[in-house]
Design a protein around this motif. Structure first.
Motif, PDB file in Angstrom:
ATOM      1  N   PHE A   7       0.929  -1.146   0.075  1.00 47.48           N
ATOM      2  CA  PHE A   7       0.008  -0.002  -0.018  1.00 47.48           C
ATOM      3  C   PHE A   7       0.857   1.300   0.163  1.00 47.48           C
ATOM      4  N   LYS A   8       0.761   2.033  -1.121  1.00 47.55           N
ATOM      5  CA  LYS A   8       1.589   3.288  -1.289  1.00 47.55           C
ATOM      6  C   LYS A   8       0.751   4.412  -1.062  1.00 47.55           C
ATOM      7  N   TYR A   9       1.070   5.400  -0.194  1.00 48.74           N
ATOM      8  CA  TYR A   9       0.141   6.654  -0.233  1.00 48.74           C
ATOM      9  C   TYR A   9       1.001   7.791  -0.308  1.00 48.74           C
ATOM     10  N   THR A  10       0.679   8.968  -0.458  1.00 46.24           N
ATOM     11  CA  THR A  10       1.115  10.404  -0.454  1.00 46.24           C
ATOM     12  C   THR A  10       0.278  11.323   0.405  1.00 46.24           C
ATOM     13  N   GLU A  11       0.616  12.391   0.355  1.00 43.96           N
ATOM     14  CA  GLU A  11       0.107  13.559   1.196  1.00 43.96           C
ATOM     15  C   GLU A  11      -1.317  13.783   0.502  1.00 43.96           C
ATOM     16  N   ARG A  12      -1.513  13.479  -0.919  1.00 41.63           N
ATOM     17  CA  ARG A  12      -2.955  13.684  -1.333  1.00 41.63           C
ATOM     18  C   ARG A  12      -3.744  12.742  -0.614  1.00 41.63           C
ATOM     19  N   ASP A  13      -3.302  11.349  -0.502  1.00 43.88           N
ATOM     20  CA  ASP A  13      -4.500  10.456   0.198  1.00 43.88           C
ATOM     21  C   ASP A  13      -4.614  10.865   1.624  1.00 43.88           C
ATOM     22  N   VAL A  14      -3.693  11.389   2.030  1.00 43.05           N
ATOM     23  CA  VAL A  14      -3.844  11.670   3.677  1.00 43.05           C
ATOM     24  C   VAL A  14      -4.725  13.041   3.737  1.00 43.05           C
ATOM     25  N   MET A  15      -4.807  13.776   2.924  1.00 44.69           N
ATOM     26  CA  MET A  15      -5.960  15.012   2.768  1.00 44.69           C
ATOM     27  C   MET A  15      -7.304  14.147   2.516  1.00 44.69           C
ATOM     28  N   LEU A  16      -7.248  13.415   1.729  1.00 42.93           N
ATOM     29  CA  LEU A  16      -8.441  12.730   1.183  1.00 42.93           C
ATOM     30  C   LEU A  16      -9.206  12.177   2.388  1.00 42.93           C
ATOM     31  N   TYR A  17      -8.135  11.453   3.087  1.00 50.16           N
ATOM     32  CA  TYR A  17      -8.793  10.507   4.248  1.00 50.16           C
ATOM     33  C   TYR A  17      -9.417  11.469   5.312  1.00 50.16           C
ATOM     34  N   ASN A  18      -8.605  12.335   5.598  1.00 48.74           N
ATOM     35  CA  ASN A  18      -9.021  13.381   6.453  1.00 48.74           C
ATOM     36  C   ASN A  18     -10.354  14.071   6.396  1.00 48.74           C
ATOM     37  N   LEU A  19     -10.360  14.512   5.094  1.00 45.09           N
ATOM     38  CA  LEU A  19     -11.734  14.975   4.502  1.00 45.09           C
ATOM     39  C   LEU A  19     -12.892  13.851   4.539  1.00 45.09           C
ATOM     40  N   GLY A  20     -12.499  12.725   4.322  1.00 47.02           N
ATOM     41  CA  GLY A  20     -13.498  11.690   4.230  1.00 47.02           C
ATOM     42  C   GLY A  20     -14.079  11.500   5.692  1.00 47.02           C
ATOM     43  N   ILE A  21     -13.251  11.849   6.851  1.00 42.25           N
ATOM     44  CA  ILE A  21     -13.865  11.612   8.128  1.00 42.25           C
ATOM     45  C   ILE A  21     -14.096  12.795   8.787  1.00 42.25           C
ATOM     46  N   GLY A  22     -14.340  13.885   7.929  1.00 46.34           N
ATOM     47  CA  GLY A  22     -15.094  15.244   8.588  1.00 46.34           C
ATOM     48  C   GLY A  22     -14.302  16.444   8.662  1.00 46.34           C
ATOM     49  N   ALA A  23     -12.918  16.314   8.175  1.00 40.78           N
ATOM     50  CA  ALA A  23     -11.983  17.177   8.531  1.00 40.78           C
ATOM     51  C   ALA A  23     -12.489  18.813   7.856  1.00 40.78           C
ATOM     52  N   LYS A  24     -12.371  19.881   8.566  1.00 47.45           N
ATOM     53  CA  LYS A  24     -12.781  21.042   7.804  1.00 47.45           C
ATOM     54  C   LYS A  24     -11.746  21.868   7.057  1.00 47.45           C
ATOM     55  N   ARG A  25     -12.284  22.879   6.472  1.00 45.40           N
ATOM     56  CA  ARG A  25     -11.167  23.550   5.655  1.00 45.40           C
ATOM     57  C   ARG A  25     -10.458  24.523   6.553  1.00 45.40           C
ATOM     58  N   THR A  26     -10.946  24.773   7.828  1.00 50.57           N
ATOM     59  CA  THR A  26     -10.187  25.408   8.725  1.00 50.57           C
ATOM     60  C   THR A  26      -9.039  24.505   9.596  1.00 50.57           C
ATOM     61  N   ASP A  27      -9.329  23.243   9.200  1.00 49.64           N
ATOM     62  CA  ASP A  27      -8.370  22.395  10.083  1.00 49.64           C
ATOM     63  C   ASP A  27      -7.078  22.396   9.231  1.00 49.64           C
ATOM     64  N   LEU A  28      -6.292  23.317   9.215  1.00 48.22           N
ATOM     65  CA  LEU A  28      -5.235  23.373   8.259  1.00 48.22           C
ATOM     66  C   LEU A  28      -4.192  22.160   8.331  1.00 48.22           C
ATOM     67  N   ARG A  29      -3.830  21.717   9.618  1.00 52.16           N
ATOM     68  CA  ARG A  29      -2.899  20.461   9.708  1.00 52.16           C
ATOM     69  C   ARG A  29      -3.660  19.391   8.991  1.00 52.16           C
ATOM     70  N   TYR A  30      -4.840  19.169   8.971  1.00 55.19           N
ATOM     71  CA  TYR A  30      -5.349  17.963   8.448  1.00 55.19           C
ATOM     72  C   TYR A  30      -5.652  18.203   6.611  1.00 55.19           C
ATOM     73  N   ILE A  31      -5.585  19.528   6.307  1.00 55.92           N
ATOM     74  CA  ILE A  31      -6.091  19.607   4.760  1.00 55.92           C
ATOM     75  C   ILE A  31      -5.276  20.512   4.105  1.00 55.92           C
ATOM     76  N   PHE A  32      -4.046  20.827   4.566  1.00 59.00           N
ATOM     77  CA  PHE A  32      -3.061  21.497   3.768  1.00 59.00           C
ATOM     78  C   PHE A  32      -1.450  21.081   4.120  1.00 59.00           C
ATOM     79  N   GLU A  33      -1.118  20.425   3.059  1.00 58.08           N
ATOM     80  CA  GLU A  33       0.293  19.957   2.969  1.00 58.08           C
ATOM     81  C   GLU A  33       1.372  20.843   3.360  1.00 58.08           C
ATOM     82  N   GLY A  34       0.968  22.297   3.362  1.00 58.24           N
ATOM     83  CA  GLY A  34       2.082  23.270   3.784  1.00 58.24           C
ATOM     84  C   GLY A  34       2.077  23.612   5.094  1.00 58.24           C
TER      85      GLY A  34
END
Ligand code: HDC
Length: 279
Positions: A7-34
């Motif tokens: 199973f290979k994953y990247t930061e994009r998969d991390v953000m998609l997972y976080n959003l899938g379990i309800g991360a909000k746009r204001t949760d920068l640590r979950y939705i912004f790789e920067g």
């Protein structure tokens, strides 16, 4: 034991997972790789083993197996190493733990160990239990074995919860969550859901496990393990209310559907990493 599945994953998969379990746009640590604290919510540990090859077919284990009658019954996750990488190549190896005969239904439990492909270090260990409706009565063992934290009853104390977190899922929650790897049509296709006995597609167990686990993580900090029983179904759009009780090093929790008052997660707890426990 099966050979390993990569199973290979990247930061994009991390953000998609976080959003899938309800991360909000204001949760920068979950939705912004920067963001300086960019991270994956620890319940992500259930994703890498999800497609791991298992050394058996459900058809061979129980009578009358049908994918439409399969429900996720329980999940136990150990995070064996923090911090969880935000990109990695992992290998998962699965084995059969047990088959239980509930009369009408069968319960099948598998264990999967996930290691870092480069270092061999163990990162996650999961026990996943499926509840197979209509597949019992074959004369198998009647009770699951005691597996410590993985099977603990985790009865909530009688006092009021120490913390309560409410989170509304969206109508699109299952359509979004599935992109993290569970493409079971039960969660999006009304015709399939109907054949499985549901009026409409139901939310992935591991999606609402993630939402509840996120609440525990945010209120109490990192956990070394987490266990849930899926006690009732959730429809995308419903509101989840997670009640938590801190008992020593352990957070006992349960999740109810606000609109119906019914239990969605019961028998649940997370054991905190030593030195954590914000409250
Ligand atoms: O509790 C009922 C229910 O509906 N739970 C919710 C299920 C759910 O919504 N799951 C998530 C959605 S499905 C999903 O996400 C699938 C996913 O896409 C793929 C997963 C793949 C996983 C990994 C691959 C390897 C229900 C139907 C489960 C049980 O209700 P009842 O039939 O009324 O049963 P009950 O009378 O309460 O109990 C009978 C015996 O079964 C045991 N039991 C109950 N719930 C269980 C369970 N065992 C395991 N898990 C559960 N969730 C009871 O203890 C009881 O046993 P005993 O008689 O020995 O006490």
């Amino acid at each position: 034991e099966a050979k390993g599945t990569e199973f290979k994953y990247t930061e994009r998969d991390v953000m998609l997972y976080n959003l899938g379990i309800g991360a909000k746009r204001t949760d920068l640590r979950y939705i912004f790789e920067g963001n300086d604290e960019f991270q994956v919510i620890p319940t992500f540990g259930v994703i890498p083993p999800f497609d791991a090859e298992l050394p058996y077919n459900l058809d061979d284990l129980v009578p009358n197996f049908s994918p439409m009658m399969l429900l996720h019954g329980e999940q136990y996750l150990e995070v064996r190493k923090y911090p969880i990488p935000t990109a990695a190549r992992l290998i998962s190896k699965g084995k059969l733990l047990e088959v239980v005969d509930k009369g009408n239904a069968a319960v099948v439990k598998s264990g999967v160990t996930t290691v870092n492909a480069e270092t061999g270090e163990e990162i996650f260990y999961n026990e996943m239990t499926v509840f197979l409706r209509g597949c019992g009565g074959f004369g198998g063992q009647k009770k699951p074995a005691d597996r410590g934290a993985s099977t603990a009853a985790n009865k909530p104390p009688t006092r009021l919860p120490d913390v309560v977190v409410e989170e509304k899922t969206t109508e699109e929650q299952a359509a979004l969550y599935r992109l993290s790897g569970d493409y079971n049509p039960l969660h999006v296709d009304p015709a399939f859901a109907k054949m499985g006995g549901f009026k409409q597609p139901i939310l992935h167990g591991l999606c609402f496990f993630g939402i509840a686990g996120k609440a525990v993580y945010e209120k109490f900090g990192a956990f070394k393990n987490i266990k849930v029983r899926f006690a009732g179904t959730v429809m995308p759009g419903q509101t989840l209310v997670t009640e938590m009780w801190k008992e020593g090093n352990k957070v006992i929790f349960q999740t109810k559907v606000k609109e119906t008052g019914k239990l969605a997660i019961g028998g649940a707890a997370a054991e905190l990493v030593e030195g954590e426990g914000k409250l």
